[in-house]
Motif scaffolding. Structure first.
Motif, PDB file in Angstrom:
ATOM      1  N   ARG A 130       0.861  -1.179   0.000  1.00 46.12           N
ATOM      2  CA  ARG A 130       0.000   0.000   0.000  1.00 46.12           C
ATOM      3  C   ARG A 130       0.894   1.224   0.000  1.00 46.12           C
ATOM      4  NH1 ARG A 130      -5.331   0.486   0.457  1.00 46.12           N
ATOM      5  NH2 ARG A 130      -5.585  -1.693   1.090  1.00 46.12           N
ATOM      6  N   VAL A 131       0.641   2.120  -0.939  1.00 46.75           N
ATOM      7  CA  VAL A 131       1.500   3.291  -1.110  1.00 46.75           C
ATOM      8  C   VAL A 131       1.348   4.202   0.104  1.00 46.75           C
ATOM      9  CG1 VAL A 131       2.038   5.252  -2.599  1.00 46.75           C
ATOM     10  CG2 VAL A 131       1.201   3.110  -3.609  1.00 46.75           C
ATOM     11  N   PRO A 132       2.469   4.576   0.751  1.00 47.04           N
ATOM     12  CA  PRO A 132       2.361   5.349   1.994  1.00 47.04           C
ATOM     13  C   PRO A 132       2.218   6.853   1.800  1.00 47.04           C
ATOM     14  CG  PRO A 132       4.642   4.774   1.602  1.00 47.04           C
ATOM     15  CD  PRO A 132       3.857   4.124   0.502  1.00 47.04           C
ATOM     16  N   ALA A 133       2.517   7.378   0.593  1.00 47.61           N
ATOM     17  CA  ALA A 133       2.463   8.825   0.371  1.00 47.61           C
ATOM     18  C   ALA A 133       2.377   9.084  -1.126  1.00 47.61           C
ATOM     19  CB  ALA A 133       3.693   9.511   0.971  1.00 47.61           C
ATOM     20  N   ASP A 134       1.979  10.292  -1.513  1.00 50.26           N
ATOM     21  CA  ASP A 134       1.984  10.654  -2.929  1.00 50.26           C
ATOM     22  C   ASP A 134       3.418  10.727  -3.423  1.00 50.26           C
ATOM     23  OD1 ASP A 134      -0.686  10.878  -2.480  1.00 50.26           O
ATOM     24  OD2 ASP A 134      -0.879  12.982  -3.074  1.00 50.26           O
ATOM     25  N   ALA A 135       3.677  10.097  -4.573  1.00 44.97           N
ATOM     26  CA  ALA A 135       5.060  10.025  -5.052  1.00 44.97           C
ATOM     27  C   ALA A 135       5.088   9.950  -6.571  1.00 44.97           C
ATOM     28  CB  ALA A 135       5.772   8.809  -4.446  1.00 44.97           C
ATOM     29  N   ARG A 136       6.292  10.220  -7.129  1.00 44.05           N
ATOM     30  CA  ARG A 136       6.517  10.142  -8.579  1.00 44.05           C
ATOM     31  C   ARG A 136       7.485   9.006  -8.852  1.00 44.05           C
ATOM     32  NH1 ARG A 136       6.211  14.358 -12.610  1.00 44.05           N
ATOM     33  NH2 ARG A 136       7.184  13.637 -14.549  1.00 44.05           N
ATOM     34  N   PHE A 178       2.577   8.812 -11.530  1.00 47.88           N
ATOM     35  CA  PHE A 178       2.311   9.159 -10.138  1.00 47.88           C
ATOM     36  C   PHE A 178       1.604   8.014  -9.408  1.00 47.88           C
ATOM     37  CE2 PHE A 178       1.994  13.070 -12.690  1.00 47.88           C
ATOM     38  CZ  PHE A 178       3.098  13.744 -12.178  1.00 47.88           C
ATOM     39  N   VAL A 179       1.985   7.821  -8.157  1.00 49.69           N
ATOM     40  CA  VAL A 179       1.259   6.904  -7.267  1.00 49.69           C
ATOM     41  C   VAL A 179       0.799   7.718  -6.062  1.00 49.69           C
ATOM     42  CG1 VAL A 179       2.407   4.782  -7.972  1.00 49.69           C
ATOM     43  CG2 VAL A 179       3.447   6.198  -6.196  1.00 49.69           C
ATOM     44  N   PHE A 180      -0.292   7.245  -5.426  1.00 52.01           N
ATOM     45  CA  PHE A 180      -0.950   8.072  -4.431  1.00 52.01           C
ATOM     46  C   PHE A 180      -1.143   7.320  -3.121  1.00 52.01           C
ATOM     47  CE2 PHE A 180      -2.170   9.523  -8.612  1.00 52.01           C
ATOM     48  CZ  PHE A 180      -1.932  10.895  -8.528  1.00 52.01           C
ATOM     49  N   SER A 181      -1.064   8.072  -2.053  1.00 50.63           N
ATOM     50  CA  SER A 181      -1.198   7.515  -0.706  1.00 50.63           C
ATOM     51  C   SER A 181      -2.515   6.747  -0.557  1.00 50.63           C
ATOM     52  CB  SER A 181      -1.144   8.644   0.325  1.00 50.63           C
ATOM     53  OG  SER A 181      -1.359   8.155   1.625  1.00 50.63           O
ATOM     54  N   GLY A 182      -2.428   5.551   0.050  1.00 52.49           N
ATOM     55  CA  GLY A 182      -3.605   4.737   0.300  1.00 52.49           C
ATOM     56  C   GLY A 182      -3.954   3.776  -0.809  1.00 52.49           C
ATOM     57  N   THR A 183      -3.368   3.963  -2.028  1.00 54.53           N
ATOM     58  CA  THR A 183      -3.660   3.052  -3.128  1.00 54.53           C
ATOM     59  C   THR A 183      -2.799   1.795  -3.003  1.00 54.53           C
ATOM     60  OG1 THR A 183      -2.045   4.112  -4.596  1.00 54.53           O
ATOM     61  CG2 THR A 183      -4.288   4.969  -4.606  1.00 54.53           C
ATOM     62  N   LEU A 184      -3.146   0.761  -3.777  1.00 53.89           N
ATOM     63  CA  LEU A 184      -2.521  -0.554  -3.627  1.00 53.89           C
ATOM     64  C   LEU A 184      -1.822  -0.950  -4.916  1.00 53.89           C
ATOM     65  CD1 LEU A 184      -2.306  -3.029  -1.672  1.00 53.89           C
ATOM     66  CD2 LEU A 184      -4.283  -3.965  -2.885  1.00 53.89           C
ATOM     67  N   VAL A 185      -0.566  -1.396  -4.807  1.00 51.86           N
ATOM     68  CA  VAL A 185       0.178  -1.902  -5.959  1.00 51.86           C
ATOM     69  C   VAL A 185      -0.221  -3.360  -6.165  1.00 51.86           C
ATOM     70  CG1 VAL A 185       2.453  -2.363  -6.934  1.00 51.86           C
ATOM     71  CG2 VAL A 185       2.107  -0.349  -5.490  1.00 51.86           C
ATOM     72  N   VAL A 186      -0.843  -3.659  -7.311  1.00 50.26           N
ATOM     73  CA  VAL A 186      -1.315  -5.024  -7.562  1.00 50.26           C
ATOM     74  C   VAL A 186      -0.402  -5.789  -8.513  1.00 50.26           C
ATOM     75  CG1 VAL A 186      -3.712  -4.416  -7.112  1.00 50.26           C
ATOM     76  CG2 VAL A 186      -2.830  -4.261  -9.437  1.00 50.26           C
ATOM     77  N   ARG A 187       0.546  -5.099  -9.155  1.00 49.20           N
ATOM     78  CA  ARG A 187       1.465  -5.787 -10.055  1.00 49.20           C
ATOM     79  C   ARG A 187       2.746  -4.981 -10.189  1.00 49.20           C
ATOM     80  NH1 ARG A 187       0.990  -9.232 -14.538  1.00 49.20           N
ATOM     81  NH2 ARG A 187      -1.259  -9.057 -14.631  1.00 49.20           N
ATOM     82  N   GLY A 188       3.858  -5.690 -10.354  1.00 48.83           N
ATOM     83  CA  GLY A 188       5.125  -5.058 -10.667  1.00 48.83           C
ATOM     84  C   GLY A 188       5.849  -4.507  -9.454  1.00 48.83           C
ATOM     85  N   GLN A 189       6.939  -3.800  -9.734  1.00 54.50           N
ATOM     86  CA  GLN A 189       7.729  -3.171  -8.686  1.00 54.50           C
ATOM     87  C   GLN A 189       8.358  -1.893  -9.222  1.00 54.50           C
ATOM     88  OE1 GLN A 189       8.432  -6.706  -9.164  1.00 54.50           O
ATOM     89  NE2 GLN A 189       9.475  -6.222 -11.081  1.00 54.50           N
ATOM     90  N   GLY A 190       8.759  -1.036  -8.300  1.00 53.65           N
ATOM     91  CA  GLY A 190       9.356   0.213  -8.737  1.00 53.65           C
ATOM     92  C   GLY A 190       9.888   1.030  -7.578  1.00 53.65           C
ATOM     93  N   LEU A 191      10.521   2.173  -7.933  1.00 51.27           N
ATOM     94  CA  LEU A 191      11.005   3.143  -6.969  1.00 51.27           C
ATOM     95  C   LEU A 191      10.297   4.459  -7.233  1.00 51.27           C
ATOM     96  CD1 LEU A 191      14.874   2.487  -7.147  1.00 51.27           C
ATOM     97  CD2 LEU A 191      13.271   1.612  -5.444  1.00 51.27           C
TER      98      LEU A 191
END
Length: 844
Positions: A130-136, A178-191
């Motif tokens: 689960r993404v902890p904060a808004d990020a790029r 962009f990824v956003f706080s509270g959303t869930l990564v369902v596939r893949g990986q990244g920084l």
């Protein structure tokens, strides 16, 4: 680039944490234990209870004073315990959106609490995080994220690394960095590098906006306050008038004071706040047993008036898990039934096996989990393959090829299996299908999509060697067939929707899914819907046209959460009492705007839960319907209790005033009223709260939103009961005096008759239906206990000499008791007969 991936130093992180604060969502509405206690005690109803107890203590009546103070203390303690419990549950639910985070600091990966993430941190993301904060995104491999909490869209969206010229960071849409706080990564990986935390994040900004939204005090509380004031003013005036008249007419000011206190106590409405508190607390407890948390007490009152329920689809009507329900291989179609998966023919089992090979070995994607689940249930068509092959290469989704391809090497050989699954048009391109095959494929896809399925195609290829093609198009694929997936309907939904319809409650689906899928689920759930309004249609409508359409449309699809607010306002403009479900942060304003906001406890955000009146802990639509049933029962029983209170105070006040008007001996002193209150308070709270629901509770229409707790019909019926009870007991009192019975005997006979008449009023008010047999049923355990305790206390007061002296009772004989019992039974029979003509007024 190497230095760029070193991340912040520990010192930089501490400085930013001190300057910008913790990465936490706004906590509007969070209440500490002292704050909860202060809010409860400052209520005028509790203040009246405590103040009355102090006044009686100063006047020297310690029994009544202690009783009032004990009642007040118990009520306050129960309310505090229940409110604190709710806060603890919500604190636990908050943890769902405050995950731990894997960050790079000082050049090393560290696992830290999500609240300690700061702007500039590099976070490491993987499947299931689960993404902890808004990020790029700085680096990404086949990343997909579930952003439904922010957008309402159930399908995951693709993420890519992009340049600085990309449009503003807003959730929703594919191929954004962009990824956003509270959303869930369902596939893949990244920084990703953090850009915003806490209240500055997308989820936090909406949470902050909610702080400015105030809710009106519950209508039930306002009405009860008015009743308390009216009764208190009337009681104090009657008390003062009694003291004055008694002192002037009889000359004994001490007896006048005692008579005035007794009359004032008989009319003091201390039961109202006690009943409201007990019903609210016990109602919240009963509702919690249906897996629903009550956040706002007003919801219990409003449940019985709800005329429209707006619900989403995923996770509420459905189980929020994808299942394979249809397989197409060649010209054959197989529809799967629960428990029949192990009987798959070979060609369909082969289709499932290759679909599993095209899925991640340990998947988070719900569709890939469905392939694994079906393959495990149906077995393998080629033996136990897991020990004979290993995943050696993978081609992820690309915007130009919406398919996943995985290469598996067979152990001990150079042979490889190549499995692909994805959009039917992408698989068709990989398999190089001719026009005839394309036409047949398209027909099957359209037929499955029309039934609300998500359709994937599966293909296989063989390869020898270790030099992989640059693209999956380098393999010679063969199409194996189509797989239809759907989110199954919850088992409780069909019956729940049917129950809503019989109760006069419209059910409207508002979903971000596709129209065909929404319509298929709606019809399976029993909506009988034939038209769908999409989000685009909504944008093109004027407010007047939308107000007209919401009266007939039951399915809204491809809607954004912001459009829910417009739908809710349109429904309310037509006079509907609206209950609405939501789980995302963007749903919070709509939850506030609805008459009953319902948040999801399992998959919802804490901001949505804070805005809601109810929280479905299991996200199940059926739970809400159970809550409506309970809400109607609670409100019915509350009206019965309030009607009983009004009815029972009439004979008590009348018998306290009768000796003054007739010049007869005084019947009641404060000790008698205290004894009666020991019966009245538990009866009107515990006994009526435990009463069963009316037989027609879910077959009658919702009550009018403007209906009052004390309707004119209920007031008149209660007064009629009280007058008849007073007339019956007063007749015994006057008849006993005329026969020359001693004052102590008269007092004992009158008091026993009043207690039994009191019990008779309990039996009459237990139900709105007219039935002497029903009134005399003893299936309420609380009634058993209260009656038993009252009987023991009354027997003690009559038989034990010290108690008899305290109450100034004389001895009673068997014929006296028979007359008292006969009077109470006759009262019940007469009132049950009269009730037939009042039922319509009582349930209105």
């Amino acid at each position: 680039m190497r230095d760029d991936l070193e991340g912040l130093t520990s010192g930089e992180a501490r400085s930013r944490l001190a300057a910008e604060g913790y990465n936490e969502l706004p906590r509007a509405g969070h209440r500490s234990l002292p704050r909860i206690a202060f809010e409860i005690v400052r209520e005028p109803m509790f203040g009246l209870l405590i103040g009355s107890g102090i006044i009686y203590l100063l006047l020297g009546d310690r029994v009544e004073a202690l009783m009032l103070l004990v009642f007040a203390s118990i009520s306050v303690i129960i309310a505090i315990v229940q409110e604190s419990r709710s806060e603890r549950v919500l604190e636990a639910l908050r943890d769902l959106t405050s995950p731990r985070a894997l960050v790079i600091r000082d050049g090393e990966r560290q696992r830290i609490p999500g609240r300690e993430v700061v702007r500039g941190d590099i976070i490491v993301l993987g499947e299931g995080d689960r993404v902890p904060a808004d990020a790029r995104l700085m680096a990404a491999t086949d990343v997909q994220a579930d952003e439904s909490l922010l957008t309402g869209e159930s399908a995951p969206v693709r993420k890519v690394v992009a340049g600085d010229d990309v449009r503003a960071a807003r959730p929703g849409g594919d191929d954004l960095p962009f990824v956003f706080s509270g959303t869930l990564v369902v596939r893949g990986q990244g920084l990703a590098r953090v850009q915003a935390t806490g209240p500055r994040s997308e989820i936090g900004q909406i949470g902050q906006a909610l702080e400015a939204i105030d809710s009106a005090p519950p209508r039930l509380t306002q009405e009860t306050r008015r009743l308390v004031r009216v009764f208190a003013i009337f009681g104090l005036a009657a008390c003062a008038l009694t003291v004055l008249l008694y002192g002037l007419w009889r000359g004994s000011w001490l007896e006048a004071l005692l008579a005035g206190i007794a009359l004032g106590m008989s009319m003091l409405p201390e039961e109202f706040p006690l009943v409201l508190t007990v019903f609210t607390v016990m109602g919240a407890w009963r509702i919690s047993r249906a897996r629903v948390l009550t956040r706002r007490a007003a919801a219990i009152e409003t449940l019985g008036a709800a005329t429209v329920l707006c619900t989403d689809k995923t996770g509420t009507l459905t189980e929020n898990r994808m299942s394979i329900i249809c397989l197409v291989a060649g010209d054959e179609m197989l529809r799967l039934e629960p428990g029949r998966e192990s009987m798959l023919p070979d060609r369909f089992r082969r289709l499932v096996d290759w679909g599993q090979l095209a899925s991640a070995p340990d998947p988070f994607d719900p569709m890939e989990r469905a392939f694994h689940a079906l393959a495990a249930q149906a077995g393998s068509s080629e033996g136990d393959a897991e020990d004979k092959q290993e995943l050696v290469h993978r081609y992820g989704l690309r915007p130009d090829l919406l398919a996943v391809t995985q290469v598996w090497k067979v152990s001990g050989t150079d042979d490889c299996k190549v499995a692909a699954k994805g959009a039917p048009e992408a698989i068709a391109a990989l398999c190089r299908l001719d026009q005839e095959a394309l036409g047949a494929l398209a027909r099957d896809v359209d037929r499955m999509a029309a039934e609300g399925m998500r359709v994937l195609a599966v293909a296989e290829a063989r390869f020898r060697g270790a030099k992989w093609p640059a693209s999956p198009k380098g393999f010679a694929f063969t199409c194996l067939g189509l797989v239809g997936l759907a989110d199954p309907l919850r088992p409780s939904v069909l019956e729940a929707v049917k129950e809503c319809r019989s109760a006069g409650i419209r059910v409207i689906m508002i979903t971000g899914d596709y129209p065909a899928t929404a319509l298929a689920i709606a019809n399976k759930a029993g909506f009988a819907a034939d038209t769908v309004v999409t989000g685009d249609d909504l944008e093109a409508m004027s407010d007047a046209e939308l107000n007209r359409r919401v009266a007939s449309v039951s399915v809204f699809a491809r809607t954004m959460p912001a459009q829910k607010l417009r739908i809710v306002r349109a429904l309310k403009a037509t006079g509907a009492v609206v209950a609405m479900t939501g789980d995302g942060v963007n749903d919070a304003p709509s939850l506030k705007a609805a008459d009953i906001g319902i948040a999801m406890g399992g998959r919802g955000t804490d901001v949505a839960r804070e805005a809601a009146a109810l929280v479905l802990l299991d996200d199940d639509f059926g739970s809400f319907v159970k809550t409506v049933r309970l809400g109607r029962r609670i409100y019915d029983n509350l009206r019965k209790a309030m009607g009983y209170i009004l009815a029972v105070h009439v004979p008590i006040a009348g018998l306290a005033l009768l000796p003054l008007l007739t010049g007869r001996p005084i019947i009641f002193s404060p000790i008698h009223i205290a004894f009666l209150e020991m019966i009245i308070d538990p009866v009107c709270s515990l006994v009526f709260e435990a009463e069963k629901e009316e037989t027609d509770i879910m077959s009658r229409p919702p009550r009018a939103a403007t209906s009052r707790l004390f309707s004119s019909g209920l007031v008149l019926w209660s007064l009629l009961q009280g007058v008849l009870a007073f007339a019956a007991v007063a007749a015994l009192y006057l008849l006993a005096l005329r026969r020359g019975m001693p004052a102590g005997d008269v007092r004992a006979l009158t008091f026993v008759s009043l207690v039994l008449a009191n019990l008779g009023l309990v039996l009459v008010n237990r139900s709105f239906d007219s039935s002497v047999r029903g009134a005399l049923r003893w299936d309420n355990r609380a009634l058993w206990w209260v009656s038993a305790v009252a009987g023991v206390l009354l027997g003690t007061a009559l038989a034990w000499a010290p108690a008899r002296d305290l109450f100034r009772f004389g001895p009673l004989h068997a014929d006296d008791l028979a007359v008292a019992f006969g009077t109470a039974i006759g009262l019940v029979v007469v009132l049950e007969i009269l009730k037939r003509s009042w039922r319509g007024w009582l349930t209105a």
